[in-house]
Design a protein around this motif. Structure first.
Motif, PDB file in Angstrom:
ATOM      1  N   UNK A   1       0.999  -1.333  -0.062  1.00 55.40           N
ATOM      2  CA  UNK A   1       0.208   0.245  -0.070  1.00 55.40           C
ATOM      3  C   UNK A   1       0.909   1.566  -0.375  1.00 55.40           C
ATOM      4  N   UNK A   2       0.898   2.292  -0.997  1.00 51.14           N
ATOM      5  CA  UNK A   2       1.814   3.628  -1.288  1.00 51.14           C
ATOM      6  C   UNK A   2       1.651   3.992   0.014  1.00 51.14           C
ATOM      7  N   UNK A   3       1.021   4.252   1.120  1.00 49.06           N
ATOM      8  CA  UNK A   3       0.616   5.354   2.844  1.00 49.06           C
ATOM      9  C   UNK A   3       2.057   4.402   3.172  1.00 49.06           C
ATOM     10  N   UNK A   4       1.188   2.894   3.207  1.00 46.57           N
ATOM     11  CA  UNK A   4       1.995   2.194   4.312  1.00 46.57           C
ATOM     12  C   UNK A   4       3.839   2.686   4.057  1.00 46.57           C
ATOM     13  N   UNK A   5       4.108   2.713   1.949  1.00 41.53           N
ATOM     14  CA  UNK A   5       5.710   2.808   1.319  1.00 41.53           C
ATOM     15  C   UNK A   5       6.090   4.358   2.027  1.00 41.53           C
ATOM     16  N   UNK A   6       5.478   4.910   1.712  1.00 46.16           N
ATOM     17  CA  UNK A   6       5.701   6.495   2.160  1.00 46.16           C
ATOM     18  C   UNK A   6       5.663   7.413   3.686  1.00 46.16           C
ATOM     19  N   UNK A   7       5.135   5.859   4.767  1.00 47.43           N
ATOM     20  CA  UNK A   7       5.599   6.190   5.512  1.00 47.43           C
ATOM     21  C   UNK A   7       6.725   5.706   6.050  1.00 47.43           C
ATOM     22  N   UNK A   8       7.042   4.874   5.460  1.00 46.90           N
ATOM     23  CA  UNK A   8       8.851   4.119   5.974  1.00 46.90           C
ATOM     24  C   UNK A   8      10.109   5.042   5.513  1.00 46.90           C
ATOM     25  N   UNK A   9      10.790   5.118   6.548  1.00 45.73           N
ATOM     26  CA  UNK A   9      12.233   5.939   5.792  1.00 45.73           C
ATOM     27  C   UNK A   9      12.319   5.495   4.472  1.00 45.73           C
ATOM     28  N   UNK A  10      13.066   6.151   3.852  1.00 44.12           N
ATOM     29  CA  UNK A  10      13.602   6.348   2.679  1.00 44.12           C
ATOM     30  C   UNK A  10      12.973   5.448   1.160  1.00 44.12           C
ATOM     31  N   UNK A  11      11.657   5.846   1.943  1.00 43.05           N
ATOM     32  CA  UNK A  11       9.981   5.379   0.571  1.00 43.05           C
ATOM     33  C   UNK A  11      10.585   4.110  -0.424  1.00 43.05           C
ATOM     34  N   UNK A  12      10.084   3.650  -2.350  1.00 44.18           N
ATOM     35  CA  UNK A  12      10.461   2.649  -1.804  1.00 44.18           C
ATOM     36  C   UNK A  12      11.752   1.844  -2.411  1.00 44.18           C
ATOM     37  N   UNK A  13      12.654   2.438  -2.893  1.00 48.02           N
ATOM     38  CA  UNK A  13      14.356   1.954  -2.647  1.00 48.02           C
ATOM     39  C   UNK A  13      14.561   1.170  -1.753  1.00 48.02           C
ATOM     40  N   UNK A  14      14.843   2.604  -0.722  1.00 50.25           N
ATOM     41  CA  UNK A  14      15.206   1.515   1.042  1.00 50.25           C
ATOM     42  C   UNK A  14      14.511   1.407   1.537  1.00 50.25           C
ATOM     43  N   UNK A  15      13.075   0.684   0.774  1.00 54.08           N
ATOM     44  CA  UNK A  15      12.582  -0.508   2.012  1.00 54.08           C
ATOM     45  C   UNK A  15      12.629  -1.874   0.640  1.00 54.08           C
ATOM     46  N   UNK A  16      12.881  -1.545  -0.191  1.00 52.66           N
ATOM     47  CA  UNK A  16      13.138  -2.524  -1.033  1.00 52.66           C
ATOM     48  C   UNK A  16      14.927  -3.436  -0.710  1.00 52.66           C
ATOM     49  N   UNK A  17      15.381  -1.792  -0.554  1.00 60.19           N
ATOM     50  CA  UNK A  17      16.438  -3.088   0.303  1.00 60.19           C
ATOM     51  C   UNK A  17      17.187  -3.179   1.693  1.00 60.19           C
ATOM     52  N   UNK A  18      15.909  -2.976   2.418  1.00 60.89           N
ATOM     53  CA  UNK A  18      16.118  -2.745   3.520  1.00 60.89           C
ATOM     54  C   UNK A  18      15.263  -4.497   3.749  1.00 60.89           C
ATOM     55  N   UNK A  19      14.569  -4.570   3.099  1.00 60.93           N
ATOM     56  CA  UNK A  19      13.851  -6.394   2.717  1.00 60.93           C
ATOM     57  C   UNK A  19      14.766  -7.621   1.917  1.00 60.93           C
ATOM     58  N   UNK A  20      15.921  -6.669   0.929  1.00 59.91           N
ATOM     59  CA  UNK A  20      16.527  -7.764   0.247  1.00 59.91           C
ATOM     60  C   UNK A  20      17.880  -7.880   1.737  1.00 59.91           C
ATOM     61  N   UNK A  21      18.298  -7.038   2.335  1.00 69.93           N
ATOM     62  CA  UNK A  21      18.942  -7.170   3.523  1.00 69.93           C
ATOM     63  C   UNK A  21      18.802  -8.352   4.436  1.00 69.93           C
TER      64      UNK A  21
END
Length: 191
Positions: A91-111
């Protein structure tokens, strides 16, 4: 005082009048121009209502299948380590609430997944269940969908079930998901 026979005769005389009333009613309703229009309107309204109900039922079934397909696509993205695709389904609002947005959230998931795999844990499969009824809340469609996750752990295989909240801001064209695990209703509402 009337006898039983006289009461029966009066009843029989009145019963003979019933077919006459039915015939008169039939003549008025089916030969009168205005009554015919009224009957046709009732018939057409009934047919349209049945067709609309059928269309809504088909539309609901199609939308539920789309929710399920989108949830399956999101699960496949995680299993195949397509973290950008997985995060785009969030959900985009959940992504926007995460620090760093889409790219950083994807990087955190990968790690996080790499850490899990280093410990001997691996996501094997994710599959969705059947969605609940879709409701329209302030112009946004919502439903819940159960999701099972199968993981390989060092101790063996583990299968868990969680519930996803599915949201569509565009009336079913695109669907986004929020995992409801470890979140109370208030936390989900605040997203």
């Amino acid at each position: 005082m009337p006898t039983a026979n006289s009461q029966r005769n009066i009843y029989q005389e009145r019963c003979h009048l019933v077919p006459l009333f039915i015939c008169i009613w039939y003549y008025i309703c089916y030969t009168s121009y205005y009554c015919n229009l009224f009957m046709i309107r009732i018939l057409l309204t009934t047919i349209l209502a049945l067709l609309a109900q059928n269309a809504i039922a088909q539309n609901t079934a199609q939308n539920k299948q789309k929710v399920k397909a989108e949830a399956k696509r999101m699960g496949s993205a995680l299993v195949n380590k397509d973290f950008d695709g997985f995060v785009r389904s969030t959900y985009p609002k959940a992504v926007n609430n995460a620090d760093g947005g889409l790219k950083k959230l994807a990087a955190n998931m990968k790690a996080q997944v790499e850490r899990m795999e280093a410990e001997g844990n691996k996501v094997l499969a994710i599959w969705p269940g059947e969605p609940s009824n879709i409701i329209d809340t302030a112009g946004e469609w919502q439903c819940t969908i159960p999701q099972k996750l199968s993981m390989q752990l060092p101790q063996g295989k583990l299968t868990t079930q969680t519930t996803l909240v599915a949201l569509s801001p565009d009336k079913g064209t695109t669907w986004y998901f929020i995992d409801a695990a470890e979140r109370n209703l208030e936390a989900i509402r605040n997203i």
